[in-house]
Design a protein around this motif. Sequence first.
Motif, PDB file in Angstrom:
ATOM      1  N   ILE A 138       0.755  -1.281   0.031  1.00 33.34           N
ATOM      2  CA  ILE A 138       0.003   0.226   0.089  1.00 33.34           C
ATOM      3  C   ILE A 138       0.841   1.435   0.045  1.00 33.34           C
ATOM      4  CG2 ILE A 138      -1.541   1.539   1.316  1.00 33.34           C
ATOM      5  CD1 ILE A 138      -2.781  -1.355   2.228  1.00 33.34           C
ATOM      6  N   GLY A 139       1.750   1.187   0.917  1.00 31.62           N
ATOM      7  CA  GLY A 139       2.750   2.547   0.797  1.00 31.62           C
ATOM      8  C   GLY A 139       3.444   2.756  -0.442  1.00 31.62           C
ATOM      9  N   ILE A 140       4.041   1.649  -1.032  1.00 30.80           N
ATOM     10  CA  ILE A 140       4.823   1.713  -2.210  1.00 30.80           C
ATOM     11  C   ILE A 140       3.780   2.093  -3.365  1.00 30.80           C
ATOM     12  CG2 ILE A 140       5.766   0.411  -4.309  1.00 30.80           C
ATOM     13  CD1 ILE A 140       7.274  -1.292  -2.027  1.00 30.80           C
ATOM     14  N   THR A 141       2.446   1.662  -3.554  1.00 31.20           N
ATOM     15  CA  THR A 141       1.328   1.886  -4.437  1.00 31.20           C
ATOM     16  C   THR A 141       0.878   3.431  -4.359  1.00 31.20           C
ATOM     17  OG1 THR A 141       0.736  -0.218  -4.468  1.00 31.20           O
ATOM     18  CG2 THR A 141      -0.746   1.529  -5.428  1.00 31.20           C
ATOM     19  N   ALA A 142       0.907   3.853  -2.981  1.00 35.48           N
ATOM     20  CA  ALA A 142       0.579   5.267  -2.661  1.00 35.48           C
ATOM     21  C   ALA A 142       1.626   6.331  -3.042  1.00 35.48           C
ATOM     22  CB  ALA A 142      -0.050   5.375  -1.136  1.00 35.48           C
ATOM     23  N   GLY A 143       2.811   5.755  -2.881  1.00 35.45           N
ATOM     24  CA  GLY A 143       3.908   6.661  -3.106  1.00 35.45           C
ATOM     25  C   GLY A 143       4.082   6.892  -4.809  1.00 35.45           C
ATOM     26  N   ILE A 144       3.705   5.895  -5.592  1.00 34.11           N
ATOM     27  CA  ILE A 144       4.019   6.037  -6.897  1.00 34.11           C
ATOM     28  C   ILE A 144       2.421   6.784  -7.407  1.00 34.11           C
ATOM     29  CG2 ILE A 144       3.747   4.617  -8.963  1.00 34.11           C
ATOM     30  CD1 ILE A 144       5.581   2.558  -7.617  1.00 34.11           C
ATOM     31  N   TYR A 145       1.506   6.571  -6.788  1.00 34.74           N
ATOM     32  CA  TYR A 145       0.289   7.192  -7.290  1.00 34.74           C
ATOM     33  C   TYR A 145       0.279   8.609  -7.104  1.00 34.74           C
ATOM     34  CZ  TYR A 145      -4.758   8.562  -7.329  1.00 34.74           C
ATOM     35  OH  TYR A 145      -5.741   9.010  -7.956  1.00 34.74           O
ATOM     36  N   PHE A 146       0.927   9.181  -6.153  1.00 28.80           N
ATOM     37  CA  PHE A 146       0.913  10.357  -5.761  1.00 28.80           C
ATOM     38  C   PHE A 146       2.171  11.293  -6.524  1.00 28.80           C
ATOM     39  CE2 PHE A 146      -1.995   9.200  -2.434  1.00 28.80           C
ATOM     40  CZ  PHE A 146      -2.889   9.941  -2.649  1.00 28.80           C
ATOM     41  N   LEU A 147       2.997  10.659  -7.252  1.00 31.29           N
ATOM     42  CA  LEU A 147       4.085  11.187  -8.120  1.00 31.29           C
ATOM     43  C   LEU A 147       3.465  12.176  -8.871  1.00 31.29           C
ATOM     44  CD1 LEU A 147       6.501   8.270  -9.228  1.00 31.29           C
ATOM     45  CD2 LEU A 147       6.817   9.955  -7.311  1.00 31.29           C
ATOM     46  N   PRO A 148       4.202  13.306  -8.955  1.00 34.51           N
ATOM     47  CA  PRO A 148       3.515  14.487  -9.691  1.00 34.51           C
ATOM     48  C   PRO A 148       3.537  14.062 -11.157  1.00 34.51           C
ATOM     49  CG  PRO A 148       5.633  14.976  -8.674  1.00 34.51           C
ATOM     50  CD  PRO A 148       5.331  13.717  -8.207  1.00 34.51           C
ATOM     51  N   ILE A 149       3.838  13.013 -11.749  1.00 34.61           N
ATOM     52  CA  ILE A 149       3.607  12.837 -13.164  1.00 34.61           C
ATOM     53  C   ILE A 149       2.695  12.024 -13.812  1.00 34.61           C
ATOM     54  CG2 ILE A 149       6.139  13.377 -13.562  1.00 34.61           C
ATOM     55  CD1 ILE A 149       6.796  10.268 -13.053  1.00 34.61           C
TER      56      ILE A 149
END
Length: 121
Positions: free
Chosen positions: A110-121
Amino acid sequence: ITGTCNIGPAEIRKRRTSAFVALGLLLVMAAILILFTNQKPLRFLLIFPAAAFGVSALQWLLKFCVFFGLKGILNFGDLGTTDTVEQKEFRRKDLAKARLLIALGILIGIGITAGIYFLPI
């Protein structure tokens, strides 16, 4: 040691390989989703390889197989051979550890997915 370690060197290597395969799949999928799609919600699909990476990495680092813990078995010998954990208390400790690693692996995913989801790209 019950509830602490249930696999030997050969099984540990297998979990390490699984962790790197899941990480590779995660990175490839993330790259494809970021570079070739404009649909940010599709990034939620990364939860699957991310959680697989989390669980596999924990198994490798903690020397504990989730599947073996759930089934009440262990292996310190050659791949494909197992022994049964006979004492009920030891099986209970292994089961609790397996469930904990699954939960932690999912949280890592979940943490990894959230981090990638919220990337500003």
